[in-house]
Design an enzyme around this catalytic site. Structure first.
Site, PDB file in Angstrom:
ATOM      1  N   GLU A   1     -32.426 -16.247 -10.177  1.00 39.70           N
ATOM      2  CA  GLU A   1     -31.513 -16.911 -10.207  1.00 39.70           C
ATOM      3  C   GLU A   1     -30.609 -15.948 -10.565  1.00 39.70           C
ATOM      4  O   GLU A   1     -30.397 -14.624 -11.020  1.00 39.70           O
ATOM      5  CB  GLU A   1     -31.574 -17.139 -12.287  1.00 39.70           C
TER       6      GLU A   1
ATOM      7  N   ASP B   1     -40.870 -18.219  -9.320  1.00 35.12           N
ATOM      8  CA  ASP B   1     -39.839 -17.646 -10.167  1.00 35.12           C
ATOM      9  C   ASP B   1     -39.926 -16.476 -10.989  1.00 35.12           C
ATOM     10  O   ASP B   1     -40.680 -16.472 -11.901  1.00 35.12           O
ATOM     11  CB  ASP B   1     -39.226 -19.122 -11.627  1.00 35.12           C
TER      12      ASP B   1
ATOM     13  N   GLU C   1     -28.066 -25.367  -8.116  1.00 36.53           N
ATOM     14  CA  GLU C   1     -28.546 -26.392  -9.833  1.00 36.53           C
ATOM     15  C   GLU C   1     -26.981 -27.123  -9.660  1.00 36.53           C
ATOM     16  O   GLU C   1     -26.074 -26.145 -10.037  1.00 36.53           O
ATOM     17  CB  GLU C   1     -29.122 -25.782 -10.112  1.00 36.53           C
TER      18      GLU C   1
HETATM   19  O1  KIV Z   1     -37.575 -23.487 -12.582  1.00 32.93           O
HETATM   20  C1  KIV Z   1     -37.591 -24.609 -12.386  1.00 32.93           C
HETATM   21  O2  KIV Z   1     -38.344 -25.306 -11.645  1.00 32.93           O
HETATM   22  C2  KIV Z   1     -36.295 -24.178 -11.579  1.00 32.93           C
HETATM   23  C3  KIV Z   1     -35.627 -25.792 -10.381  1.00 32.93           C
HETATM   24  C4  KIV Z   1     -35.404 -26.444 -11.162  1.00 32.93           C
HETATM   25  C5  KIV Z   1     -35.044 -25.679  -9.116  1.00 32.93           C
HETATM   26  O3  KIV Z   1     -35.470 -23.144 -11.253  1.00 32.93           O
END
Ligand code: KIV
Length: 266
Positions: free
Chosen positions: A120, A88, A183
């Site tokens: 995101e 991420d 989500e």
């Molecule tokens: O940060 C995370 O774990 C996520 C998942 C919930 C998709 O973005």
């Protein structure tokens, strides 16, 4: 000579939609856990910014830093041999312009050995997705409930604006995303997006018609303290298991029954 297991590459992951193979994705933030997921045959491991909440104990995903994401992703990258590893991009690295986004994502790929990033956003992030993709950095997009926008949304709510969700998903695909997380959206909208896109949709609270599913591992294992979303299926109850193991150890130490003869050198 032992043969190296085959890695699930970004194109192989994308092609799983065409072959109709449902995709399993779980989060991991450390070496031993990532190794277990990989050995169990999970197709992709996500070093999610959920780490901010489940590992660091914050109330939102906002506090975790790029350096902290890299520190944990490096352990995961070292552990995983077969699964695709996606990291991420933490807040606000994708909102500072394409140059800064490439710098942040570039650090992630160079310093962790992981293969892709997740960010995101959909339409509003199309330029960044295109810039990263052009730089050779594979991007998984994330639309619907976007936890980094928690303050703007006033909480974690199901997102129901069908037109916006479809526009976001299409924009992410057109910009070059290789996959997209959906989500907390109604299952009918997720099914429509899944039919419309050629890239795999990975659902979390988005029904069973997505091309794959992702969960936060700590939720699935029953390790999360506090609120657990309704879309989670608790596959284990590790919180209670750990509690009873630890209290048993404490009792054994107090009573002098640990260590015993077998656990003692002579
Ligand atoms: O940060 C995370 O774990 C996520 C998942 C919930 C998709 O973005």
């Amino acid at each position: 000579m032992p043969t190296q297991p085959l890695r699930i590459t970004v194109p192989a992951f994308r092609d799983m939609k065409q072959s109709g193979t449902k995709i399993s994705v779980l989060t991991a933030y450390d070496y031993p856990t990532a190794r277990l997921l990989d050995q169990a045959g999970i197709e992709a491991v996500l070093v999610g910014d959920s780490m901010s909440m489940v590992i660091q104990g914050h109330h939102t995903t906002l506090p975790v830093t790029l350096d902290e994401m890299i520190y944990h992703a490096e352990m995961v990258g070292r552990a995983v041999q077969q699964a695709l590893v996606i990291v991420d991009m933490p807040f606000p690295t994708t909102h500072l312009g394409c140059h800064q986004a490439i710098a942040a994502a570039g650090r992630i790929l160079k310093e962790t050995g992981c293969q892709a990033v997740k960010l995101e956003g959909g339409a509003a992030q199309a330029e960044v997705i295109a810039a990263l993709s052009a730089a050779g950095i594979p991007v998984m997009a994330h639309v619907g409930l976007r936890p980094q926008h928690v303050h703007q949304m006033g909480g974690y709510h199901v997102q129901r604006d069908q037109q916006q969700l479809l526009a976001d998903a299409r924009a992410a695909e057109q910009a070059g995303a290789f996959s997209i997380v959906l989500e907390c959206i109604p299952a009918t909208i997720a099914a429509e997006i899944t039919r419309t896109l050629t890239i795999p949709t990975i659902g979390i609270g988005a029904g069973s018609d997505c091309d794959g599913q992702v969960l936060v591992l700590h939720d699935l294992l029953g390790l999360t303290s506090g609120y657990v979303p309704r879309f989670v299926r608790p596959y284990a109850d590790l919180k209670n298991l750990i509690h009873s193991a630890v209290t048993q150890f404490r009792d054994d130490v107090r009573q002098g029954t640990f260590p015993g003869a077998d656990e003692t050198f002579r």
